[in-house]
Design a protein around this motif. Structure first.
Motif, mmCIF file in Angstrom:
data_model
loop_
_atom_site.group_PDB
_atom_site.id
_atom_site.type_symbol
_atom_site.label_atom_id
_atom_site.label_comp_id
_atom_site.label_asym_id
_atom_site.label_seq_id
_atom_site.Cartn_x
_atom_site.Cartn_y
_atom_site.Cartn_z
ATOM 1 N N LEU A 44 -55.940 14.212 50.525
ATOM 2 C CA LEU A 44 -55.768 15.134 49.405
ATOM 3 C C LEU A 44 -54.540 16.004 49.583
ATOM 4 O O LEU A 44 -54.157 16.339 50.703
ATOM 5 N N SER A 45 -53.932 16.382 48.467
ATOM 6 C CA SER A 45 -52.855 17.374 48.457
ATOM 7 C C SER A 45 -53.197 18.415 47.401
ATOM 8 O O SER A 45 -53.588 18.070 46.279
ATOM 9 N N ALA A 46 -53.068 19.677 47.780
ATOM 10 C CA ALA A 46 -53.492 20.757 46.873
ATOM 11 C C ALA A 46 -52.462 21.084 45.806
ATOM 12 O O ALA A 46 -52.800 21.631 44.754
ATOM 13 N N GLY A 47 -51.192 20.767 46.059
ATOM 14 C CA GLY A 47 -50.153 21.117 45.098
ATOM 15 C C GLY A 47 -49.184 19.977 44.897
ATOM 16 O O GLY A 47 -48.883 19.232 45.823
ATOM 17 N N SER A 48 -48.712 19.808 43.666
ATOM 18 C CA SER A 48 -47.829 18.689 43.375
ATOM 19 C C SER A 48 -46.937 18.995 42.183
ATOM 20 O O SER A 48 -47.337 19.685 41.244
ATOM 21 N N GLU A 49 -45.724 18.445 42.224
ATOM 22 C CA GLU A 49 -44.811 18.553 41.091
ATOM 23 C C GLU A 49 -45.329 17.777 39.880
ATOM 24 O O GLU A 49 -44.855 17.981 38.761
ATOM 25 N N PHE A 50 -46.295 16.892 40.107
ATOM 26 C CA PHE A 50 -46.856 16.136 38.988
ATOM 27 C C PHE A 50 -47.604 17.037 38.014
ATOM 28 O O PHE A 50 -47.879 16.644 36.883
ATOM 29 N N GLN A 51 -47.928 18.243 38.453
ATOM 30 C CA GLN A 51 -48.537 19.210 37.536
ATOM 31 C C GLN A 51 -47.578 19.558 36.410
ATOM 32 O O GLN A 51 -47.986 19.743 35.265
ATOM 33 N N LYS A 52 -46.284 19.622 36.744
ATOM 34 C CA LYS A 52 -45.283 19.933 35.725
ATOM 35 C C LYS A 52 -45.165 18.821 34.689
ATOM 36 O O LYS A 52 -44.739 19.049 33.555
ATOM 37 N N LYS A 53 -45.531 17.600 35.094
ATOM 38 C CA LYS A 53 -45.493 16.464 34.175
ATOM 39 C C LYS A 53 -46.790 16.335 33.379
ATOM 40 O O LYS A 53 -46.966 15.376 32.620
ATOM 41 N N LYS A 54 -47.710 17.296 33.589
ATOM 42 C CA LYS A 54 -49.001 17.309 32.895
ATOM 43 C C LYS A 54 -49.891 16.122 33.282
ATOM 44 O O LYS A 54 -50.776 15.715 32.529
ATOM 45 N N LEU A 55 -49.664 15.574 34.480
ATOM 46 C CA LEU A 55 -50.487 14.462 34.949
ATOM 47 C C LEU A 55 -51.710 14.937 35.722
ATOM 48 O O LEU A 55 -52.648 14.169 35.936
ATOM 49 N N CYS A 56 -51.689 16.196 36.167
ATOM 50 C CA CYS A 56 -52.811 16.734 36.929
ATOM 51 C C CYS A 56 -52.750 18.251 36.874
ATOM 52 O O CYS A 56 -51.820 18.831 36.313
ATOM 53 N N ASP A 57 -53.738 18.868 37.497
ATOM 54 C CA ASP A 57 -53.763 20.329 37.593
ATOM 55 C C ASP A 57 -53.314 20.810 38.963
ATOM 56 O O ASP A 57 -53.614 21.932 39.368
ATOM 57 N N GLY A 58 -52.597 19.949 39.685
ATOM 58 C CA GLY A 58 -52.048 20.306 40.992
ATOM 59 C C GLY A 58 -52.454 19.367 42.098
ATOM 60 O O GLY A 58 -51.641 18.967 42.919
ATOM 61 N N ARG A 59 -53.719 18.991 42.118
ATOM 62 C CA ARG A 59 -54.207 18.135 43.202
ATOM 63 C C ARG A 59 -53.808 16.679 43.002
ATOM 64 O O ARG A 59 -53.775 16.169 41.887
ATOM 65 N N THR A 60 -53.533 15.997 44.125
ATOM 66 C CA THR A 60 -53.289 14.553 44.120
ATOM 67 C C THR A 60 -53.989 13.943 45.332
ATOM 68 O O THR A 60 -54.397 14.652 46.257
ATOM 69 N N PHE A 61 -54.119 12.619 45.320
ATOM 70 C CA PHE A 61 -54.550 11.919 46.531
ATOM 71 C C PHE A 61 -53.818 10.592 46.618
ATOM 72 O O PHE A 61 -53.453 9.995 45.612
ATOM 73 N N THR A 62 -53.581 10.159 47.857
ATOM 74 C CA THR A 62 -52.899 8.891 48.076
ATOM 75 C C THR A 62 -53.446 8.209 49.317
ATOM 76 O O THR A 62 -53.760 8.869 50.316
ATOM 77 N N LEU A 63 -53.568 6.900 49.253
ATOM 78 C CA LEU A 63 -54.094 6.111 50.361
ATOM 79 C C LEU A 63 -52.993 5.402 51.136
ATOM 80 O O LEU A 63 -53.266 4.719 52.119
ATOM 81 N N GLY A 64 -51.759 5.558 50.693
ATOM 82 C CA GLY A 64 -50.652 4.889 51.360
ATOM 83 C C GLY A 64 -49.371 5.673 51.226
ATOM 84 O O GLY A 64 -49.304 6.695 50.523
ATOM 85 N N LEU A 65 -48.339 5.181 51.896
ATOM 86 C CA LEU A 65 -47.045 5.847 51.882
ATOM 87 C C LEU A 65 -45.971 5.010 51.204
ATOM 88 O O LEU A 65 -45.091 5.555 50.539
ATOM 89 N N THR A 66 -46.013 3.693 51.403
ATOM 90 C CA THR A 66 -45.048 2.838 50.719
ATOM 91 C C THR A 66 -45.809 1.757 49.963
ATOM 92 O O THR A 66 -46.884 1.333 50.367
ATOM 93 N N CYS A 67 -45.233 1.303 48.885
ATOM 94 C CA CYS A 67 -45.945 0.548 47.859
ATOM 95 C C CYS A 67 -45.814 -0.962 48.008
ATOM 96 O O CYS A 67 -44.840 -1.475 48.567
#
Length: 226
Positions: A44-67
């Motif tokens: 989990l991450s508590a803060g993210s720039e994706f909030q500015k894109k209206k994709l979330c309210d700040g929190r994100t989660f990721t299971l990997g680093l490269t795609c």
């Protein structure tokens, strides 16, 4: 990439930080890329720039680093260019950032610890906290069947132990697999498919390994109907 085109050179010149970094070569290949694991302390991450894109309210989660995909416009390489573990993988294998899949090692127990105390109690107890959490800021959440199923497992942990809504964005027709695995939570999951073009040939030139726009549209139609 051929499955015989790299070896691990343990004599590669590393910085002090890189020499301390640890990784595991799984022996597996996904999307034509070798898969490596790096230990992690968080999903989990508590803060993210994706909030500015209206994709979330700040929190994100990721299971990997490269795609598993290789999109020519991807920003992740610039974000992780100084990551010691990834740098060590690239130096010891001679591969480029775009040639490898790097996943977090055993991410589900880590995620559960972030959601639940040792006594089995929720850490996020406020029922009014129904904000949107986004995945993933680093990788495609359904780049292959393995990642799609892992995303289902991680999403279920979050949905079971919080009141959050999850937004899942992908370039893969495997998003249908995720939706099927989370069908009992359909009111709390927002699905999206992205594309830079509707032309299959153009997409194949700059979104390598990703599902064709036509396949994404078929998946979108299925999501709308189900």
């Amino acid at each position: 990439m051929s499955k015989s085109t790299f070896t691990i050179n343990t004599a590669a010149l590393l910085t002090n930080a890189q020499s301390k970094a640890r990784y595991q070569w799984t022996g597996n290949w996904r999307n034509g890329k070798p898969v490596f694991l790096i230990a992690t302390r968080s999903v989990l991450s508590a803060g993210s720039e994706f909030q500015k894109k209206k994709l979330c309210d700040g929190r994100t989660f990721t299971l990997g680093l490269t795609c598993g995909f290789t999109c020519l416009f991807c920003y992740v390489k610039s974000v992780l260019c100084r990551h010691s573990g990834i740098a060590r993988i690239l130096k010891e294998t001679g591969l480029s950032f775009e040639d490898v899949v790097v996943e977090k090692e055993d991410p589900l127990p880590v995620l559960k610890r972030e959601l639940v105390t040792r006594k089995g109690q929720r850490r996020f107890t406020d029922p009014a906290d129904q904000g949107v959490i986004f995945s993933s800021p680093m990788i495609d959440i359904a780049a292959n069947r393995h990642m799609a199923l892992r995303t289902v497992e991680a999403s279920r942990l979050i949905l079971d132990h919080t009141s959050w809504t999850i937004r899942l964005l992908s370039k893969s027709a495997e998003l249908k697999t995720v939706a099927e695995g989370l069908s009992d939570y359909r009111e709390r999951v927002i699905y999206g498919l992205s594309t830079g073009t509707l032309d299959n040939q153009v997409a194949a030139a700059f979104e390598l390994h990703a599902s064709s726009p036509s396949a994404r549209l078929r998946t979108l139609h299925w999501l709308q109907d189900n």
